[in-house]
Design an enzyme around this catalytic site. Structure first.
Site, PDB file in Angstrom:
ATOM      1  N   TYR A 147      -5.910  17.046 -29.761  1.00 16.11           N
ATOM      2  CA  TYR A 147      -6.430  17.007 -28.387  1.00 16.11           C
ATOM      3  C   TYR A 147      -7.941  16.785 -28.349  1.00 16.11           C
ATOM      4  CZ  TYR A 147      -1.896  18.844 -26.825  1.00 16.11           C
ATOM      5  OH  TYR A 147      -0.562  19.014 -26.575  1.00 16.11           O
TER       6      TYR A 147
ATOM      7  N   LYS B 245       3.901  20.058 -40.041  1.00 19.17           N
ATOM      8  CA  LYS B 245       4.745  18.889 -40.333  1.00 19.17           C
ATOM      9  C   LYS B 245       4.248  18.331 -41.667  1.00 19.17           C
ATOM     10  CE  LYS B 245       7.962  15.997 -38.960  1.00 19.17           C
ATOM     11  NZ  LYS B 245       9.379  16.364 -39.004  1.00 19.17           N
TER      12      LYS B 245
ATOM     13  N   ASP C 294       9.854  20.537 -36.094  1.00 23.00           N
ATOM     14  CA  ASP C 294      11.119  20.155 -35.455  1.00 23.00           C
ATOM     15  C   ASP C 294      12.164  21.253 -35.655  1.00 23.00           C
ATOM     16  OD1 ASP C 294      10.732  19.421 -38.091  1.00 23.00           O
ATOM     17  OD2 ASP C 294      11.833  17.539 -37.978  1.00 23.00           O
TER      18      ASP C 294
ATOM     19  N   ASP D 185       1.195  24.079 -28.291  1.00 24.17           N
ATOM     20  CA  ASP D 185       1.331  23.785 -26.866  1.00 24.17           C
ATOM     21  C   ASP D 185       2.825  23.707 -26.514  1.00 24.17           C
ATOM     22  OD1 ASP D 185       0.838  23.020 -24.300  1.00 24.17           O
ATOM     23  OD2 ASP D 185      -0.026  21.064 -24.782  1.00 24.17           O
TER      24      ASP D 185
ATOM     25  N   ASP E 292       5.456  27.016 -24.939  1.00 17.92           N
ATOM     26  CA  ASP E 292       6.211  26.857 -23.689  1.00 17.92           C
ATOM     27  C   ASP E 292       7.696  27.111 -23.918  1.00 17.92           C
ATOM     28  OD1 ASP E 292       3.928  26.254 -22.294  1.00 17.92           O
ATOM     29  OD2 ASP E 292       4.850  24.586 -21.202  1.00 17.92           O
TER      30      ASP E 292
END
Ligand code: NAD
Length: 355
Positions: A142, A188, A220, A244, A248
């Protein structure tokens, strides 16, 4: 008597309504535990634009940096959505987090027994869930440079330095020491170099915390495991973009958005806020759920002020209110005995502390 300076940013929409209830509860608990909280109000977001012309006035930055902690409501609303990007409330919020150096975002996802039916997952899957997601907040893709979009090609850069990984990892391990002593680091590393550095560095930091069990999981798989068997997690440590998304997912395991607190911490100060926004659709109606903000105030007492007993009292009062069937409109479908307004929920929780 111990005194703490608390910066208050109420913001827009339901922000003032929910923060007022958190202050009500903080007053009750500080009286009960024998310490004093001095509040100072600061402007941010749409209200700051209306009053000062900018979403993040300088006095807000300096005022919060000079406080022991900041309790934050929410900002934003349609009224300011057509302004130039740099003038919008949300731009002010990102600048605010950066200026405060809050690199660690802590999001607990805890199931209240009384609200197991509010989740979309089966009760037997979620009963007893108690997860803390520790997300790196001011680095990663980001913020990485270079970034561009020329209409034909666009790119962003995912970058972490070793120091950035060390400081967020330490936060996760320190938290784990106060919990079930398990950290699951999510990356990852099978595909990304930045994730390999992440994994190697987390392993190094883990050597200083031999009591904590460290595991690694690809992002994943973590997304799948959070929904399949969320009880397996204690602390989840991860970077900005993965955090992020996963935070959620973890939060929705719990049910209503009005129940979820968060803390954003760094070396200078910390900001405590509900995870939801300013909910303009219900602002001014007295139906917003203040529990996420009250829980955020509890996190502030525990993590910034070291007043753990007071934080536990808030927790117990919330659980008691829910157990006795007090529900704001958003959770009224789940075993409500008394459907209450925002202010009434604040009163009930404060009264349980006073008793
Ligand atoms: P939102 O979280 O404000 O609302 C989403 C839905 O959840 C709405 O239906 C709302 O009524 C409901 N809701 C939210 N909080 C609730 C509560 N405490 N009790 C009961 N119901 C609640 O998200 P949105 O509608 O996408 O955004 C509204 C505004 O908030 C936008 O301007 C957005 O930019 C801003 N926003 C601010 C923050 C922040 O200040 N940290 C975070 C997210 C969104």
């Amino acid at each position: 008597m111990k005194k703490y300076k608390i910066a208050i940013i109420k913001g827009d929409g339901i922000g003032p309504e929910i923060v007022d209830e958190a202050i009500k509860v903080l007053d009750a608990v500080s009286y009960a535990c024998g310490f004093t909280l001095e509040y100072e109000d600061y402007l941010m977001g749409g209200i700051a634009i209306d009053v000062t012309g900018v979403p993040l006035p300088d006095e807000t930055v300096s005022g919060v940096l000079n406080s022991d902690a900041c309790l934050f409501g929410a900002i934003g609303g349609e009224k300011w959505d057509t302004l130039a990007r740099e003038l919008r409330p949300e731009t002010g919020l990102l600048k605010f987090r950066e200026a405060m150096g809050v690199y660690a975002n802590l999001r607990p996802a805890i199931i209240y027994d009384e609200l197991v039916n509010a989740s979309t997952l089966k009760p037997e899957v979620i009963e007893g869930v108690d997860i803390m997601v520790v997300r790196e907040l001011i680095g990663g893709i980001y913020f990485g440079q270079p970034r561009a979009n020329d209409g034909q090609k666009a790119y962003n850069t995912m970058v972490y330095t070793k120091d950035e990984i060390i400081r967020i990892s330490k936060q996760a391990f320190e938290l784990a020491m106060k919990r079930d002593r398990r950290v699951c680091s999510v990356d990852k590393a099978n595909v990304l170099e930045v994730s390999q550095l992440w994994r190697d560095t987390v392993e190094e930091v883990a050597k200083d915390y031999p009591e904590v069990e460290l595991s690694h999981m690809y992002v994943d798989n973590a997304a799948m495991q959070l929904v399949r068997n969320p009880k397996q997690f204690d602390v989840i440590l991860t970077g900005n973009i993965f955090g992020d998304i996963l935070s959620d997912t973890a939060s929705m395991v719990v049910g209503s958005i009005g129940l979820l607190p968060s803390a954003s911490t760094g070396d200078k100060t910390a900001i405590y806020e509900p995870i939801h926004g300013s909910a303009p659709d219900i602002a001014g109606q007295g139906i917003a759920n203040p529990i996420a903000t009250i829980e955020s105030a509890g996190m502030m007492l525990k993590y910034s002020l070291g007043e753990s007993e007071a934080a536990t009292m808030i927790d117990s009062a919330i659980k008691k209110a829910l157990k006795e069937g007090y529900r704001t409109k958003d959770i009224a479908a789940y075993d409500a005995k008394h459907v209450v307004t925002t202010a009434e929920m604040g009163d009930v929780i404060a009264n349980f502390i006073n008793k």
